[in-house]
Design an enzyme around this catalytic site. Structure first.
Site, PDB file in Angstrom:
ATOM      1  N   ARG A 229       0.742  -1.404  -0.006  1.00  0.00           N
ATOM      2  CA  ARG A 229      -0.180   0.073  -0.121  1.00  0.00           C
ATOM      3  C   ARG A 229       0.840   1.196   0.071  1.00  0.00           C
ATOM      4  O   ARG A 229       0.414   2.126   0.474  1.00  0.00           O
ATOM      5  CB  ARG A 229      -1.121   0.005   1.156  1.00  0.00           C
ATOM      6  CG  ARG A 229      -1.984  -1.171   1.194  1.00  0.00           C
ATOM      7  CD  ARG A 229      -2.731  -1.151  -0.101  1.00  0.00           C
ATOM      8  NE  ARG A 229      -4.208  -2.088   0.134  1.00  0.00           N
ATOM      9  CZ  ARG A 229      -3.841  -3.508  -0.177  1.00  0.00           C
ATOM     10  NH1 ARG A 229      -2.720  -3.724  -1.039  1.00  0.00           N
ATOM     11  NH2 ARG A 229      -4.793  -4.309  -0.123  1.00  0.00           N
TER      12      ARG A 229
ATOM     13  N   SER B  99     -11.457   0.337   1.981  1.00  0.00           N
ATOM     14  CA  SER B  99     -10.683   0.198   3.219  1.00  0.00           C
ATOM     15  C   SER B  99     -10.066   1.552   3.800  1.00  0.00           C
ATOM     16  O   SER B  99      -9.308   2.251   3.170  1.00  0.00           O
ATOM     17  CB  SER B  99      -9.488  -0.764   2.973  1.00  0.00           C
ATOM     18  OG  SER B  99     -10.253  -1.991   2.484  1.00  0.00           O
TER      19      SER B  99
ATOM     20  N   GLU C  15      -5.653   4.462   5.386  1.00  0.00           N
ATOM     21  CA  GLU C  15      -5.203   4.059   3.968  1.00  0.00           C
ATOM     22  C   GLU C  15      -5.566   5.332   3.030  1.00  0.00           C
ATOM     23  O   GLU C  15      -4.684   5.666   2.297  1.00  0.00           O
ATOM     24  CB  GLU C  15      -5.869   2.915   3.473  1.00  0.00           C
ATOM     25  CG  GLU C  15      -5.499   2.446   2.111  1.00  0.00           C
ATOM     26  CD  GLU C  15      -5.777   1.151   2.038  1.00  0.00           C
ATOM     27  OE1 GLU C  15      -6.370   0.681   0.976  1.00  0.00           O
ATOM     28  OE2 GLU C  15      -5.724   0.138   2.722  1.00  0.00           O
TER      29      GLU C  15
END
Length: 330
Positions: free
Chosen positions: A154, A226, A320
């Site tokens: 990520r 998310s 995120e």
């Protein structure tokens, strides 16, 4: 400002760019005047506060090419303004494998390398050949091979050390050589329900079914997918956690990736609602805006969850989505 979370935000200035030349000219002009510029695609991984100072640039560059390199090897090049789902659909429609696990991820191509998007056992970094960018420091275009993009879970250099410097204009992917990835538990269970073997088409369908069942569609309920990254812990910390709760751990380079959703659920936040913002009852990684929420309200709930998980389990959750703007409106 466009954003899938559905929060209100006003930009001081707004510019829609549809060509690389327009993008270069607009950013060079802003940088020469010292005007801050925020790059936005669909706003699908973005929490906006009430106001964006300076210039907001909506990237709408279009173009998609598919080049066959060998019998089962293709180069797919997509402009930053193409939607990610259109790229997935175009490749699967031609029988080109590799992106089936990344189906139905919202957003545009330009955002995909920034976040190094991933789902159900596969990351974009596995397929990237190169990323073409406009370098705001040099005021010039450059093509960076995957090895220079700083990809990890990520994360990329575009999100980290070079955040704001490079604006992505094109992404080239090498597809077709990747093995079918069907080892993720949710995908395995869905394939079993479907009664089919793991193949590219069946994996795509299984992932699509899982996503539709567990995740709210942003066109119906505001969200950014998310909201928290899955954290990594040492073996000793995982053992300590397992002494308190039932939790999976996946070995990764000497550490273990654990599901943030499990921590949030066990901490008691699943389904909790604060005004118009709620932790999604089917997937606690997702925060939703039922209408009228501000970016500040969404962040307030997210930070309460983060602090509570840290207090209860000594694990720090990272947000995120990117957070942009200020809360003060002149």
């Amino acid at each position: 400002m466009p954003n899938t979370l559905g929060v209100a935000c006003v930009a001081d200035q707004l510019r829609v760019v549809r060509s690389e030349r327009e993008l270069a000219e607009c950013l060079a002009a802003a940088d020469s005047r010292g005007v801050p510029a925020t790059i936005i695609g669909s706003g699908s991984n973005l929490v906006l506060r009430a106001r964006l100072p300076g210039l907001a640039v909506l990237v709408r560059l279009r173009g998609l090419t598919v080049e066959r390199l060998a019998k089962s090897r293709w180069r797919v090049t997509a402009a930053a303004g193409e939607t990610w789902q259109e790229v997935v659909r175009a490749t699967l429609g031609r029988g080109i494998g590799g992106l089936e696990n990344l189906i139905l991820i919202p957003g545009r191509v330009g955002a995909a390398p920034v976040q190094n998007i991933g789902a159900y056992g596969r990351e974009l970094a596995e397929m990237v050949e190169s990323v073409t960018v406009f370098d705001r420091v040099r005021s010039a275009f450059a093509t960076l091979p995957a090895a220079e993009c700083g990809f990890r879970y990520r994360h990329s250099r575009f999100k980290g050390e070079d955040s704001g410097r490079h604006v992505i204009v094109r992404v080239s992917l090498l597809l077709g050589g990747q093995p079918v990835q069907a080892g993720y538990p949710d995908v395995c269970r869905e394939l079993a329900r479907m009664g089919v073997a793991a193949a590219r088409g069946s994996v795509a369908e299984a992932v699509a079914r899982v996503r539709r069942r567990k995740l709210p569609h942003p066109r119906r309920v505001g969200n950014v997918g998310s909201f928290f990254q899955n954290p990594f812990v040492a073996a000793e910390q995982l053992d300590a956690l397992r002494g308190r709760i039932d939790i999976d751990g996946y070995a990764d380079g000497g550490r273990y990736k654990i599901p943030a959703a499990r921590l949030i659920d066990r901490a008691g936040w699943k389904g909790v609602r604060r005004g118009p913002v709620q932790v999604w009852p089917r997937q606690p990684l997702v925060l939703v805006n039922w209408g009228g929420a501000s970016g500040w309200q969404v962040l307030d709930l997210a930070l309460r969850i983060r602090d509570d998980v840290m207090r209860k389990y000594d694990v720090l959750l990272q947000l995120e989505p990117a957070v942009k703007g200020v809360d003060r409106v002149p």
